[in-house]
Design an enzyme around this catalytic site. Structure first.
Site, short mmCIF file in Angstrom:
data_model
loop_
_atom_site.label_atom_id
_atom_site.label_comp_id
_atom_site.label_asym_id
_atom_site.label_seq_id
_atom_site.Cartn_x
_atom_site.Cartn_y
_atom_site.Cartn_z
N CYS A 152 43.36 40.20 39.55
CA CYS A 152 42.63 41.42 39.92
C CYS A 152 43.57 42.29 40.72
O CYS A 152 43.93 41.96 41.85
CB CYS A 152 41.38 41.08 40.74
SG CYS A 152 40.43 42.55 41.20
N GLY A 153 44.01 43.39 40.13
CA GLY A 153 45.01 44.23 40.76
C GLY A 153 44.55 44.87 42.05
O GLY A 153 45.27 44.87 43.06
N CYS A 210 39.95 49.56 38.01
CA CYS A 210 40.39 48.21 37.65
C CYS A 210 41.91 48.23 37.59
O CYS A 210 42.49 48.92 36.74
CB CYS A 210 39.80 47.77 36.31
SG CYS A 210 40.38 46.15 35.76
#
Length: 292
Positions: free
Chosen positions: A76-77, A223
């Site tokens: 998850c950036g 995202c």
């Protein structure tokens, strides 16, 4: 075991929000139902993902990522940037290493609320996405969906940046209601591990507008891994260069797909919202107490 008085911090990266729990001391593990209860926006903390910090023998911290539906993912950036800022402040260091289920990430706290994370190299092979069947050219795979109004979305680019991503190239991302078909595409049989679904509109050779349906979370304001997957896919298909600005509903992420080693550098802001404690009750309920 009963879990009570667990400290948490609510953070977000461009509106993609997280409940960050620290298990480095107690070493607790959340079940899928417990994570889902915490993520519930009506009765829990409310977030897209629950992030659990654990001890790591390889890095400064291990980051476990649980989606709002309780499923666990490898990357998850936006959460990586938040954890980088949080642990960097603890260590009084501009450089933080973060272990995830798919490898170790390097984060650099830039100041002014910005954090850069080296997301590693993207993967384009059909087995690496993964896909259920061979696709010789993952720049545009043989996937199509007919929308209720008769329009057809087809030929998405696919890539894996810690998570599987499918990017549909469109002329106007706001001309589609992603909520109507995002889930169907996420669960399409071609994606055995499900996928994040994006609509991407190329504005020029350095700018892409993006909307995302996240696997296990639904539509989110931003995202980070989708921004990375879109940037490298845009460059790979000749739509942009290797340095781009990804514009999401929550704000802007800068992506550089470094030519020297193919690593993806993602830069964006982080924000602290509030903190408090939570107690997980029987029956899947959660009691949240915000700090004053």
């Amino acid at each position: 075991m009963a879990l009570s008085h667990i400290s948490f911090k609510k953070m977000n990266g461009l509106g993609n929000d997280f409940a960050v729990l620290d298990a480095r001391g107690d070493g607790f593990r959340l079940t899928a139902d417990e994570a889902s209860a915490i993520a519930n926006r009506e009765t829990g903390v409310g977030c897209d993902q629950v992030i659990v910090l654990e001890r790591s023998a390889r890095a400064d911290v291990f980051m476990r990522i649980l989606n709002a539906d309780g499923s666990e993912v490898g990357a998850c950036g936006n959460a990586s940037r938040c954890v980088g800022a949080l642990v960097g402040a603890e260590l009084e260091s501009e450089h933080v290493t973060i272990e995830t289920a798919v490898g170790v990430l390097d984060a650099r706290v830039e100041g002014d609320g910005l954090v850069t994370v080296d997301m590693g190299t993207p993967h384009f092979g059909w087995r690496d996405i993964p896909l259920a069947k061979e696709e010789r050219d993952t720049r545009a795979i043989s996937l199509a969906i007919t929308l209720p109004d008769g329009r057809v979305l087809e030929g998405p680019s696919v890539a894996n940046v810690g998570n599987p991503h499918a990017i549909f190239w469109v002329s106007d991302v706001n001309a589609y209601d992603l909520s109507l078909f995002g889930r169907a595409l996420e669960y399409d049989p071609i994606f055995p591990e499900r996928a994040n679904i994006s609509l991407a509109e190329v504005l020029d050779d350095r700018t892409v507008k993006l909307r995302v349906w996240e696997r296990g979370a639904g539509i989110t304001q931003a995202c980070g891994t989708a921004a990375c997957a879109t940037a490298v896919s845009a460059a790979r298909t000749g739509r942009t260069g290797r340095t781009v600005e990804i514009r999401l509903p929550g704000g802007v992420i800068g992506i550089e797909w470094r030519a020297a080693d193919d690593h993806i550098l993602m830069t964006g802001p982080v924000a602290h919202e509030f903190e408090g404690t939570l107690t997980l009750l029987s029956g899947g309920a959660v009691k949240v107490a915000r700090a004053s």
